[in-house]
Design an enzyme around this catalytic site. Sequence first.
Site, PDB file in Angstrom:
ATOM      1  N   ASP A   1      82.422  23.675 -69.247  1.00  0.00           N
ATOM      2  CA  ASP A   1      83.026  24.651 -68.531  1.00  0.00           C
ATOM      3  C   ASP A   1      84.297  24.405 -68.166  1.00  0.00           C
ATOM      4  OD1 ASP A   1      80.486  25.928 -68.464  1.00  0.00           O
ATOM      5  OD2 ASP A   1      80.037  25.064 -66.561  1.00  0.00           O
TER       6      ASP A   1
ATOM      7  N   ASP B   1      77.042  21.921 -72.176  1.00  0.00           N
ATOM      8  CA  ASP B   1      77.796  23.112 -71.911  1.00  0.00           C
ATOM      9  C   ASP B   1      79.135  22.415 -71.640  1.00  0.00           C
ATOM     10  OD1 ASP B   1      76.065  25.253 -72.367  1.00  0.00           O
ATOM     11  OD2 ASP B   1      74.854  24.389 -70.578  1.00  0.00           O
TER      12      ASP B   1
ATOM     13  N   ASP C   1      79.480  22.664 -54.987  1.00  0.00           N
ATOM     14  CA  ASP C   1      78.399  22.187 -54.431  1.00  0.00           C
ATOM     15  C   ASP C   1      78.137  20.566 -54.027  1.00  0.00           C
ATOM     16  OD1 ASP C   1      77.970  21.313 -56.981  1.00  0.00           O
ATOM     17  OD2 ASP C   1      76.079  22.821 -57.175  1.00  0.00           O
TER      18      ASP C   1
END
Length: 447
Positions: A69, A67, A146
């Site tokens: 992003d 993926d 995070d």
Amino acid sequence: MSTITVSNPNAIAVHARSIERDAHPISRKDISPNALRVLYRLREGGFGAYLVGGAVRDLLVDGHPKDFDVATSATPEQVKALFRNCRLIGRRFRLAHVVYGREIIEVATFRSNADDGSGDRETHEGGRLLRDNVYGTIEEDAVRRDFTANALYYAIEDFSVRDFVGGYEDVQARLLRLIGDPETRYREDPVRMLRAIRLAAKLNFTIEPATAAPIPALAPLLRESAPARLFEESLKLFLSGNAVASFEGLERHGLLPVFLPETAKALASNRSGALRRMVLEGLRSTDLRVANDEPVSPAFLFAVLLWPAYCRDLMQLQAQGVHAAEAQRRAADRVTVHQLNTIALPRRFSLPMQEIWLLQSRFAQRQRKRVFRLLSHPRFRAAFDFLQLRQFASPEHAEDIAFWIEAQTQPAEVVAQLEAQAIEAGEGDAPRKRRRRRRRTNGGAPE
């Protein structure tokens, strides 16, 4: 190197650093062409646009991201205005999805940790983040991510990597470190504890001591997470090719008793360690199938993960004098229901899982017709694979395995013929036809 202090609960000092193109290994040829299209169009529209997060991290360690992003200064509505193939999703965290056939490029607006009083940032009294739609700068966006390894930005205008929290050095050192105070970050989103285990297993990173320290004490917070979300997290943990390392990480950091409570109890009471050996072998097999691009059913995965709990409940029921067949059904139902309190295992997986368990007792039946009925059962292959796993817990299954390997060499037409004979004799699974009663006349004789 500039230093910027960003408004956040931990007053994190941000050290802005740019790693130039010739100092890092990321190349555009390794980036999705669709992600590049999104980046270039956002830049042409006058917005900041960066490849961000896991894709940058993985590219730096010679990985192959699935993926890609994007983070941008454009709001979701501005992104939608630039792309006809865009849809906006989410309420807790509003995002833009730019769709290219089967590939989705997720575009997120820079977020801020500040609460501007608009109601777009909402926190539970326990510290859990319920809503996060206050937009900010790239520096503010970096500190609210995070882990430092996930707070790296690849800039399309000069192909540099932007680092604000020391993530580049942590990736080089293969270290997983939370940004800010670990306890605060885990309370914001307890699933971050599972994410730490998964990323460390996937990347072969070490969890930094201060990041790991609060996990055992905060593990019970996972019970506040939605069971459906924990099901998705379980698939990421165990179906990404690092199931063994993920399971051992859950054990090591005290998360297994909360995530798979019945299994943890059963393993703790199994002094020989036989059940743990079987679980780990099942997870090794799962990792091998993923590596070979072969499918893995969540039903089989959970049959492996919850088998110790099933065995424990089955033994308890049989010790209470419950008939074997009834004890098997009740144990299967009990384990499934208890696990649903934590992980919402859908019925399309829980029912086949139970079938795999319940078929195990039928492998000891050697009557010819029963043999061919079992061979033709739609769940036979999965159940037999499971039987083979069981020999890692006990060698007593070797004879059954050898018999069923031989039984599978019978020609398909023989299996079909004998199955038909079994059904005709009333021993199959098909319902027997009821004989129609003929009506009687007033005289009592059949019409």
